[in-house]
Design a protein around this motif. Structure first.
Motif, mmCIF file in Angstrom:
data_model
loop_
_atom_site.group_PDB
_atom_site.id
_atom_site.type_symbol
_atom_site.label_atom_id
_atom_site.label_comp_id
_atom_site.label_asym_id
_atom_site.label_seq_id
_atom_site.Cartn_x
_atom_site.Cartn_y
_atom_site.Cartn_z
ATOM 1 N N ILE A 109 3.696 20.562 38.942
ATOM 2 C CA ILE A 109 3.293 19.169 39.126
ATOM 3 C C ILE A 109 1.917 19.067 39.780
ATOM 4 O O ILE A 109 1.516 19.930 40.553
ATOM 5 C CB ILE A 109 4.322 18.379 39.973
ATOM 6 N N THR A 110 1.210 17.995 39.445
ATOM 7 C CA THR A 110 -0.104 17.753 40.056
ATOM 8 C C THR A 110 -0.124 16.451 40.843
ATOM 9 O O THR A 110 -1.094 16.169 41.540
ATOM 10 C CB THR A 110 -1.209 17.706 38.976
ATOM 11 N N LEU A 114 2.212 10.481 47.706
ATOM 12 C CA LEU A 114 1.988 9.043 47.546
ATOM 13 C C LEU A 114 2.349 8.584 46.139
ATOM 14 O O LEU A 114 2.929 7.499 45.959
ATOM 15 C CB LEU A 114 0.528 8.699 47.856
ATOM 16 N N ASP A 115 2.030 9.397 45.137
ATOM 17 C CA ASP A 115 2.384 9.064 43.753
ATOM 18 C C ASP A 115 3.892 8.911 43.592
ATOM 19 O O ASP A 115 4.371 7.992 42.910
ATOM 20 C CB ASP A 115 1.889 10.151 42.790
ATOM 21 N N SER A 116 4.648 9.813 44.232
ATOM 22 C CA SER A 116 6.107 9.760 44.095
ATOM 23 C C SER A 116 6.708 8.585 44.859
ATOM 24 O O SER A 116 7.716 8.017 44.439
ATOM 25 C CB SER A 116 6.731 11.077 44.591
ATOM 26 N N VAL A 117 6.080 8.196 45.976
ATOM 27 C CA VAL A 117 6.570 7.049 46.745
ATOM 28 C C VAL A 117 6.243 5.739 46.029
ATOM 29 O O VAL A 117 7.081 4.827 45.929
ATOM 30 C CB VAL A 117 5.964 7.043 48.164
ATOM 31 N N LYS A 124 5.110 8.952 36.838
ATOM 32 C CA LYS A 124 6.036 8.674 35.737
ATOM 33 C C LYS A 124 5.720 9.521 34.507
ATOM 34 O O LYS A 124 6.631 10.017 33.827
ATOM 35 C CB LYS A 124 5.989 7.184 35.388
ATOM 36 N N THR A 125 4.421 9.691 34.225
ATOM 37 C CA THR A 125 4.014 10.473 33.053
ATOM 38 C C THR A 125 4.431 11.928 33.198
ATOM 39 O O THR A 125 5.015 12.523 32.283
ATOM 40 C CB THR A 125 2.491 10.392 32.850
#
Length: 256
Positions: A109-110, A114-117, A124-125
């Motif tokens: 994963i990259t 913060l993206d996951s929160v 999502k992509t």
């Protein structure tokens, strides 16, 4: 075949006064399907543990594409492209079949915390792509219809297959299979043999397997290393191994 992907140079594993493996050397060219065999207690799983960072060899080197793996942690070795299955199944049994595979894909994963929160588009992509990849791998082993069942609910043979799927999800260059056919019947073993050969070809994998089913080993392995009491006693193609006096004596305890 191309240059050697794996080079094992005089590795020794000593536990106190016991040498479980003694000055073992062998190499595997990129793209080869190789076997490591020997009687019970010969030291085969100890070799796998040294290759994958579970044990630090007392002496010797393990090189993957020229890089010394000794002293690296298992997750670092996995990132470099070597992964494995286990003699005793080690699934996350309370997670679903799909979740077991997704765990292995997350090393790529990259997105960040913060993206996951925030559930960003990037999060999502990547999650969708990892799910698609996991389902594609499950489909190869005919496990896609059980993706949302708990891993513990699978029959023993399918749990074995799930371990292979999880290992493949790390995008390995080299995969080590520790008795993949253990507990399978004749039909399941034959199917697994065909699947391993197909996976190796389609994904351009290099494979090293430990297996007690000699029909499987002799049927798919291009080169076989035989050890007994931690020492290499023979190496070569199946025909040579089958007719070796040293191998017959090691397995049967009698002179050929």
């Amino acid at each position: 075949m191309s240059a050697n992907l794996l080079e094992v140079k005089s590795i020794t594993m000593q536990f106190g006064g016991l040498k479980a493996v003694d000055s073992l050397s062998f190499s595997i060219p990129e793209g080869q399907l190789a076997g490591l065999i020997g009687p019970n207690g010969a030291g085969k799983t100890t070799v796998f543990n040294m290759l994958t960072g579970v044990y630090l060899p007392t002496k010797g080197e393990v090189l993957l594409k020229g890089e010394n793996l000794c002293g690296k942690k298992p997750f670092e070795i996995c990132h470099l492209g070597m992964t494995r299955t286990f003699q005793n199944i080690r699934l996350f049994k309370n997670l679903t079949v799909l979740e077991n595979v997704l765990i292995a894909t997350h090393q790529h994963i990259t997105y960040g915390l913060l993206d996951s929160v925030m559930l960003t588009r990037k999060f999502k992509t990547e999650e969708r792509l990892m799910t698609d990849k996991a389902m594609s791998l499950l489909n190869i082993f005919h496990l896609e219809k059980k993706a949302h069942e708990k891993a513990s609910s699978l029959p023993y043979g399918e749990q074995r297959k799930l371990e292979i799927v999880r290992a493949m999800a790390t995008d390995p260059k080299l995969i080590l299979l520790d008795e993949p056919a253990a507990g399978m019947n004749h039909s399941e073993t034959h199917q697994l043999m065909e699947t391993i050969a197909k996976v190796r070809k389609d994904f351009k994998l290099t494979i090293l397997l430990i297996e007690h089913d000699m029909k499987l080993v002799m049927g798919i392995c291009e080169n076989i290393t035989v050890i007994d009491h931690g020492v290499k006693i023979e190496e070569g193609p199946a025909q040579k191994i089958q007719t070796s006096d040293k191998v017959i004596q090691a397995y049967l305890g009698v002179e050929a």
